[in-house]
Scaffold this motif. Structure first.
Motif, mmCIF file in Angstrom:
data_model
loop_
_atom_site.group_PDB
_atom_site.id
_atom_site.type_symbol
_atom_site.label_atom_id
_atom_site.label_comp_id
_atom_site.label_asym_id
_atom_site.label_seq_id
_atom_site.Cartn_x
_atom_site.Cartn_y
_atom_site.Cartn_z
ATOM 1 N N ALA A 272 0.959 -1.101 -0.050
ATOM 2 C CA ALA A 272 -0.110 0.080 0.187
ATOM 3 C C ALA A 272 0.715 1.096 -0.006
ATOM 4 N N VAL A 273 0.477 2.366 -0.482
ATOM 5 C CA VAL A 273 0.936 3.694 -0.673
ATOM 6 C C VAL A 273 0.142 4.657 -0.409
ATOM 7 N N ARG A 274 0.430 5.642 0.387
ATOM 8 C CA ARG A 274 -0.367 7.023 0.802
ATOM 9 C C ARG A 274 0.509 8.225 0.613
ATOM 10 N N TYR A 275 -0.230 9.041 -0.381
ATOM 11 C CA TYR A 275 0.565 10.201 -0.595
ATOM 12 C C TYR A 275 -0.662 11.213 -1.141
ATOM 13 N N PRO A 276 -0.911 12.106 -0.503
ATOM 14 C CA PRO A 276 -2.157 13.035 -1.069
ATOM 15 C C PRO A 276 -1.990 13.593 -2.397
ATOM 16 N N GLY A 277 -0.848 13.500 -3.042
ATOM 17 C CA GLY A 277 -0.782 13.898 -4.552
ATOM 18 C C GLY A 277 -1.159 12.954 -5.517
ATOM 19 N N ALA A 283 -7.324 10.963 0.374
ATOM 20 C CA ALA A 283 -7.194 12.426 0.819
ATOM 21 C C ALA A 283 -6.821 13.217 -0.318
ATOM 22 N N HIS A 284 -6.967 12.739 -1.597
ATOM 23 C CA HIS A 284 -6.496 13.792 -2.689
ATOM 24 C C HIS A 284 -7.583 14.906 -2.617
ATOM 25 N N ALA A 285 -8.736 14.628 -2.694
ATOM 26 C CA ALA A 285 -9.686 15.631 -3.026
ATOM 27 C C ALA A 285 -9.697 16.894 -2.077
ATOM 28 N N VAL A 286 -9.642 16.379 -0.840
ATOM 29 C CA VAL A 286 -9.481 17.476 0.311
ATOM 30 C C VAL A 286 -8.083 18.237 0.212
ATOM 31 N N ALA A 287 -7.163 17.510 -0.068
ATOM 32 C CA ALA A 287 -5.668 17.914 -0.173
ATOM 33 C C ALA A 287 -5.561 19.050 -1.497
ATOM 34 N N ALA A 288 -6.234 18.723 -2.425
ATOM 35 C CA ALA A 288 -6.401 19.518 -3.719
ATOM 36 C C ALA A 288 -6.955 20.652 -3.537
ATOM 37 N N MET A 289 -8.123 20.869 -2.622
ATOM 38 C CA MET A 289 -8.801 22.013 -2.419
ATOM 39 C C MET A 289 -7.802 23.036 -1.605
ATOM 40 N N GLN A 290 -6.854 22.447 -0.593
ATOM 41 C CA GLN A 290 -6.205 23.426 0.288
ATOM 42 C C GLN A 290 -4.981 23.433 0.263
ATOM 43 N N MET A 291 -4.431 22.616 -0.338
ATOM 44 C CA MET A 291 -2.804 22.558 -0.480
ATOM 45 C C MET A 291 -2.109 23.180 -1.739
ATOM 46 N N ARG A 292 -1.253 23.730 -1.834
ATOM 47 C CA ARG A 292 -0.563 24.305 -3.111
ATOM 48 C C ARG A 292 0.439 23.206 -3.699
#
Length: 367
Positions: A272-277, A283-292
């Motif tokens: 398994a791999v986790r990375y917001p990008g 977590a990608h959808a939320v991360a894309a809204m608030q992280m540059r």
């Protein structure tokens, strides 16, 4: 005219000392020339190094600028900053929420130091924190979480906190102010370990608190003066030195993390791999809204502890370390510290190596 600079330019300008002849920013704690008492006994600026000094002020101005804050206060470590914020805001019988899936030392501090004082401590993970915030006085959120890299929706959480008159503290260590600015998303305080990406060289410990609330800042400054968890003058000077290259370093670290996570998702040795990008990360959808930027951390699960140790031994570029954010790529098996993760779970902190070299080294080591 307002100019919107890029992150490398912002980092350079934030760390640049004002051009005042004869007044350099220096690696000092107490020097007689800087702390010679004024005949005016009501003047309290720079009378003693624990209260104020010019090197701190330059560093704090830089950190406030990067976080989009009006003030910042530096501390001797990230935990010193977090504990100072919690001590200043928590009261007997108040309710404090801390991350159940964040940095484990925060949970220990809350249980061992706040609970005995009559503070009601609630542990809530990233999915539970919104409901918990509705019953809290103080909420500490970490996003992305360390080490699983879940992401908290800060706008949503801030709305819940403020609707119930709770204060929101956000640990911005993993994202850095070059990845997200929690104050602009509704947070009341930002805390972070500058030991990590902002320092970037693994050679100092530092932390800070940033805010736009003058009353909170005054209370925290008083608490720091009395408690004494201060940053040394030399460490402050080293951190100013490091900030100038933070934009360049973090850009490469994030690019390496994205490439590494993408490669690892298709590797047969990886469970398994986790990375917001990653587009398919939970977590990608939320991360894309608030992280540059999505950060330098990648979480990976291998078969077991032996597989993680084998990866470390076979690699030429990975360094075994429990910290993160260095110019070197770091590997840490998190179960050894008691995190509730599988034995084969590891956190990788991408460094600034050439991307192709890093990918080839890790892929070869996994074989």
């Amino acid at each position: 005219m307002s100019i919107h600079y890029g992150d490398s330019t912002r980092s350079l300008k934030a760390a640049q000392s004002p051009a005042i002849p004869g007044s350099p920013v220096a690696p000092q704690s107490v020097l007689a020339s800087s702390y010679h008492l004024s005949p005016d006994e009501t003047a309290d600026l720079d009378t003693y190094g624990r209260g104020s000094n010019p090197t701190w002020r330059q560093l704090e101005s830089a950190l406030a600028d990067l976080e989009g804050a009006t003030t910042a206060l530096v501390y001797s470590s990230g935990m010193a900053a977090i504990s100072a914020a919690l001590r200043s805001l928590a009261r007997p019988e108040s309710v404090v929420v801390v991350p159940a899936d964040g940095y484990y030392q925060v949970r220990r501090y809350a249980a061992e130091c706040l609970s005995p004082l009559g503070v009601n401590v609630i542990q809530a993970d990233s999915s539970q924190i919104y409901d918990a915030a509705a019953h809290a006085d103080v909420v500490l959120a970490e996003t992305p979480t360390n080490p699983k890299l879940d992401v908290v929706d800060l706008r949503r959480l801030a709305e819940v906190c403020h609707a119930h008159r709770a204060l929101l503290i956000v640990d911005n260590t993993a994202a850095t102010p070059l990845g997200q600015q929690p104050l602009s998303l509704g947070a009341d305080l930002v805390v972070a370990s500058a030991t990590k990406m902002l320092s970037g060289h693994g050679d100092l410990l530092a932390g800070y608190v940033a805010t736009n609330d003058s009353e909170l800042s005054t209370a925290l400054e008083r608490e720091r003066l009395l408690a004494g968890a201060i940053l040394g003058g030399f460490e402050a000077w080293l951190l100013i030195r490091s900030l100038g290259s933070a934009g360049l370093r973090f850009e490469r670290q994030c690019a390496n993390a994205q490439a590494l996570a993408t490669m690892l998702t298709s590797h047969p040795a990886v469970r398994a791999v986790r990375y917001p990008g990653l587009p398919d990360d939970p977590a990608h959808a939320v991360a894309a809204m608030q992280m540059r930027r999505f950060g330098a951390l990648v979480s990976v699960e291998l078969a077991d502890a032996a597989a993680v140790n084998d990866l470390m031994q076979r690699s030429d570029l990975l360094t075994s370390s429990t910290s993160f954010g260095s110019i070197h790529t770091l590997l840490d098996r998190r179960a050894r510290w008691g995190d509730p993760v599988p034995d084969g779970f590891a956190r990788i902190s991408a460094g600034i190596e050439d991307t192709a070299d890093l990918l080839a080294d890790v892929e070869s080591a996994l074989q």
